[in-house]
Design a protein around this motif. Structure first.
Motif, PDB file in Angstrom:
ATOM      1  N   PHE A 263      -1.642  10.809 -22.457  1.00 48.93           N
ATOM      2  CA  PHE A 263      -0.332  10.613 -23.086  1.00 48.93           C
ATOM      3  C   PHE A 263       0.023   9.134 -23.220  1.00 48.93           C
ATOM      4  O   PHE A 263       1.158   8.791 -23.527  1.00 48.93           O
ATOM      5  N   GLY A 264      -0.951   8.256 -22.980  1.00 48.69           N
ATOM      6  CA  GLY A 264      -0.746   6.846 -23.236  1.00 48.69           C
ATOM      7  C   GLY A 264      -0.211   6.039 -22.072  1.00 48.69           C
ATOM      8  O   GLY A 264       0.101   4.852 -22.226  1.00 48.69           O
ATOM      9  N   HIS A 265      -0.105   6.668 -20.889  1.00 48.94           N
ATOM     10  CA  HIS A 265       0.397   5.949 -19.731  1.00 48.94           C
ATOM     11  C   HIS A 265      -0.744   5.229 -19.010  1.00 48.94           C
ATOM     12  O   HIS A 265      -1.915   5.581 -19.149  1.00 48.94           O
ATOM     13  N   ARG A 266      -0.387   4.245 -18.209  1.00 53.42           N
ATOM     14  CA  ARG A 266      -1.371   3.468 -17.466  1.00 53.42           C
ATOM     15  C   ARG A 266      -1.252   3.802 -15.982  1.00 53.42           C
ATOM     16  O   ARG A 266      -0.221   3.534 -15.371  1.00 53.42           O
ATOM     17  N   VAL A 267      -2.286   4.400 -15.420  1.00 46.37           N
ATOM     18  CA  VAL A 267      -2.301   4.728 -13.994  1.00 46.37           C
ATOM     19  C   VAL A 267      -2.871   3.539 -13.241  1.00 46.37           C
ATOM     20  O   VAL A 267      -4.059   3.246 -13.319  1.00 46.37           O
ATOM     21  N   LEU A 268      -2.013   2.848 -12.510  1.00 41.14           N
ATOM     22  CA  LEU A 268      -2.412   1.628 -11.802  1.00 41.14           C
ATOM     23  C   LEU A 268      -3.180   1.935 -10.531  1.00 41.14           C
ATOM     24  O   LEU A 268      -4.023   1.146 -10.102  1.00 41.14           O
ATOM     25  N   ALA A 269      -2.872   3.071  -9.897  1.00 40.95           N
ATOM     26  CA  ALA A 269      -3.572   3.478  -8.672  1.00 40.95           C
ATOM     27  C   ALA A 269      -3.378   4.969  -8.487  1.00 40.95           C
ATOM     28  O   ALA A 269      -2.319   5.514  -8.815  1.00 40.95           O
ATOM     29  N   ALA A 270      -4.398   5.633  -7.956  1.00 43.19           N
ATOM     30  CA  ALA A 270      -4.328   7.054  -7.611  1.00 43.19           C
ATOM     31  C   ALA A 270      -4.880   7.187  -6.199  1.00 43.19           C
ATOM     32  O   ALA A 270      -6.064   6.940  -5.967  1.00 43.19           O
ATOM     33  N   VAL A 271      -4.024   7.562  -5.260  1.00 39.02           N
ATOM     34  CA  VAL A 271      -4.377   7.524  -3.842  1.00 39.02           C
ATOM     35  C   VAL A 271      -4.159   8.891  -3.200  1.00 39.02           C
ATOM     36  O   VAL A 271      -3.575   9.792  -3.804  1.00 39.02           O
ATOM     37  N   GLY A 272      -4.610   9.007  -1.931  1.00 38.57           N
ATOM     38  CA  GLY A 272      -4.591  10.316  -1.293  1.00 38.57           C
ATOM     39  C   GLY A 272      -3.817  10.417  -0.004  1.00 38.57           C
ATOM     40  O   GLY A 272      -3.884  11.452   0.656  1.00 38.57           O
ATOM     41  N   ASP A 273      -3.068   9.373   0.392  1.00 38.74           N
ATOM     42  CA  ASP A 273      -2.280   9.481   1.619  1.00 38.74           C
ATOM     43  C   ASP A 273      -1.078   8.541   1.563  1.00 38.74           C
ATOM     44  O   ASP A 273      -0.978   7.686   0.676  1.00 38.74           O
ATOM     45  N   GLY A 274      -0.160   8.728   2.523  1.00 37.10           N
ATOM     46  CA  GLY A 274       1.068   7.960   2.542  1.00 37.10           C
ATOM     47  C   GLY A 274       0.888   6.460   2.654  1.00 37.10           C
ATOM     48  O   GLY A 274       1.468   5.697   1.868  1.00 37.10           O
ATOM     49  N   PRO A 275       0.091   5.970   3.608  1.00 36.13           N
ATOM     50  CA  PRO A 275      -0.105   4.518   3.717  1.00 36.13           C
ATOM     51  C   PRO A 275      -0.693   3.898   2.456  1.00 36.13           C
ATOM     52  O   PRO A 275      -0.306   2.796   2.053  1.00 36.13           O
ATOM     53  N   ALA A 276      -1.627   4.595   1.813  1.00 39.75           N
ATOM     54  CA  ALA A 276      -2.216   4.066   0.582  1.00 39.75           C
ATOM     55  C   ALA A 276      -1.188   4.029  -0.543  1.00 39.75           C
ATOM     56  O   ALA A 276      -1.178   3.103  -1.365  1.00 39.75           O
ATOM     57  N   LEU A 277      -0.297   5.028  -0.582  1.00 37.68           N
ATOM     58  CA  LEU A 277       0.780   5.024  -1.568  1.00 37.68           C
ATOM     59  C   LEU A 277       1.690   3.820  -1.359  1.00 37.68           C
ATOM     60  O   LEU A 277       2.056   3.123  -2.315  1.00 37.68           O
ATOM     61  N   LEU A 278       2.055   3.577  -0.122  1.00 41.79           N
ATOM     62  CA  LEU A 278       2.930   2.446   0.189  1.00 41.79           C
ATOM     63  C   LEU A 278       2.296   1.131  -0.266  1.00 41.79           C
ATOM     64  O   LEU A 278       2.945   0.302  -0.930  1.00 41.79           O
ATOM     65  N   ALA A 279       1.020   0.948   0.061  1.00 45.41           N
ATOM     66  CA  ALA A 279       0.334  -0.292  -0.304  1.00 45.41           C
ATOM     67  C   ALA A 279       0.208  -0.436  -1.817  1.00 45.41           C
ATOM     68  O   ALA A 279       0.439  -1.521  -2.371  1.00 45.41           O
ATOM     69  N   ALA A 280      -0.148   0.648  -2.500  1.00 40.75           N
ATOM     70  CA  ALA A 280      -0.356   0.581  -3.946  1.00 40.75           C
ATOM     71  C   ALA A 280       0.945   0.278  -4.681  1.00 40.75           C
ATOM     72  O   ALA A 280       0.973  -0.533  -5.616  1.00 40.75           O
ATOM     73  N   ALA A 281       2.019   0.931  -4.277  1.00 45.53           N
ATOM     74  CA  ALA A 281       3.298   0.715  -4.954  1.00 45.53           C
ATOM     75  C   ALA A 281       3.837  -0.689  -4.683  1.00 45.53           C
ATOM     76  O   ALA A 281       4.459  -1.304  -5.552  1.00 45.53           O
ATOM     77  N   ARG A 282       3.615  -1.198  -3.479  1.00 41.74           N
ATOM     78  CA  ARG A 282       4.042  -2.567  -3.174  1.00 41.74           C
ATOM     79  C   ARG A 282       3.237  -3.571  -3.989  1.00 41.74           C
ATOM     80  O   ARG A 282       3.771  -4.588  -4.435  1.00 41.74           O
ATOM     81  N   GLU A 283       1.956  -3.288  -4.192  1.00 42.98           N
ATOM     82  CA  GLU A 283       1.114  -4.213  -4.945  1.00 42.98           C
ATOM     83  C   GLU A 283       1.436  -4.200  -6.436  1.00 42.98           C
ATOM     84  O   GLU A 283       1.567  -5.252  -7.069  1.00 42.98           O
TER      85      GLU A 283
END
Length: 220
Positions: A27-47
């Motif tokens: 649908f034209g969106h850009r996935v910057l990161a796809a992760v599998g746990d809470g700590p990785a989500l926190l790090a990816a969104a902060r980055e």
């Protein structure tokens, strides 16, 4: 044409995670990161500081509410961050927490994973949440309303149908099309709902539907 969004996805089921990436990029969106746990989500969104975080409620390491808690922490750090939460089942406590903590103008969504099967509907929900809307799965609304039977009795069956569609962020015209009634009939039902819920007339127009749903869910 839909706006291209910058997304971070958190989902511990690998197949579903990869499927979401493929679907959203289609649908034209850009996935910057796809992760599998809470700590990785926190790090990816902060980055990456995305436009929208899409996260499962239950994720490693604890398989409780890591996704939801991480999303709320990120919203505190990044006040304009939109969050779309996905869940396998209706988790009423988590839905209550998410909706109670929503902020005006900041997109919030709570959808069941089965909703992803309707590709167009899911893509539309992603776009609307990123734009600042609140989108609640109709099954979540039905179960939350069923848990609060007393105030539910104040609305007619048709008004309950309208209210459920309001919770999805639908416009008057979209509700009219779904229920096969006129726009005028929908406007009349909404006016009756707002009156029965005693919503203040000063409520911002952009959030009147959401305010109606939340006021009704909180009533006891």
């Amino acid at each position: 044409m839909r706006q291209s969004l910058r997304l971070v996805i958190a989902e511990d089921a690998v197949l579903l995670r990869e499927g979401l990436v493929h679907l959203l990029e289609r649908f034209g969106h850009r996935v910057l990161a796809a992760v599998g746990d809470g700590p990785a989500l926190l790090a990816a969104a902060r980055e990456h500081r995305p436009d929208l975080v899409i996260t499962d409620v239950r994720m490693p390491p604890g398989q409780t509410d890591e996704g939801l808690r991480t999303a709320r922490l990120l919203q505190a750090e990044q006040p304009g961050l939109a969050v779309l939460v996905l869940s396998q089942y209706v988790e009423q406590t988590f839905a209550d927490e998410l909706l109670d903590d929503r902020r005006d103008g900041v997109g919030t969504g709570y959808l069941l994973k089965e909703r992803i099967g309707d590709v167009e509907e899911f893509a539309d929900a992603v776009t609307r949440v990123a734009a600042g809307a609140t989108v609640v799965d109709p099954e979540v609304v039905r179960q939350l309303l069923a848990r609060r039977r007393d105030p539910l009795d104040r609305l007619t069956p048709r008004e309950r149908e309208v209210l459920a569609l309001m919770a999805e962020g639908r416009s008057n015209a979209a509700i009219a099309r779904r229920l096969v009634v006129t726009d005028a009939a929908v406007a009349k039902h909404i006016a009756s709902i707002l009156q029965k819920l005693d919503l203040p007339p000063s409520a911002p127009d952009d959030h009147r539907r959401v305010l109606a749903v939340l006021a009704y869910l909180r009533a006891a």
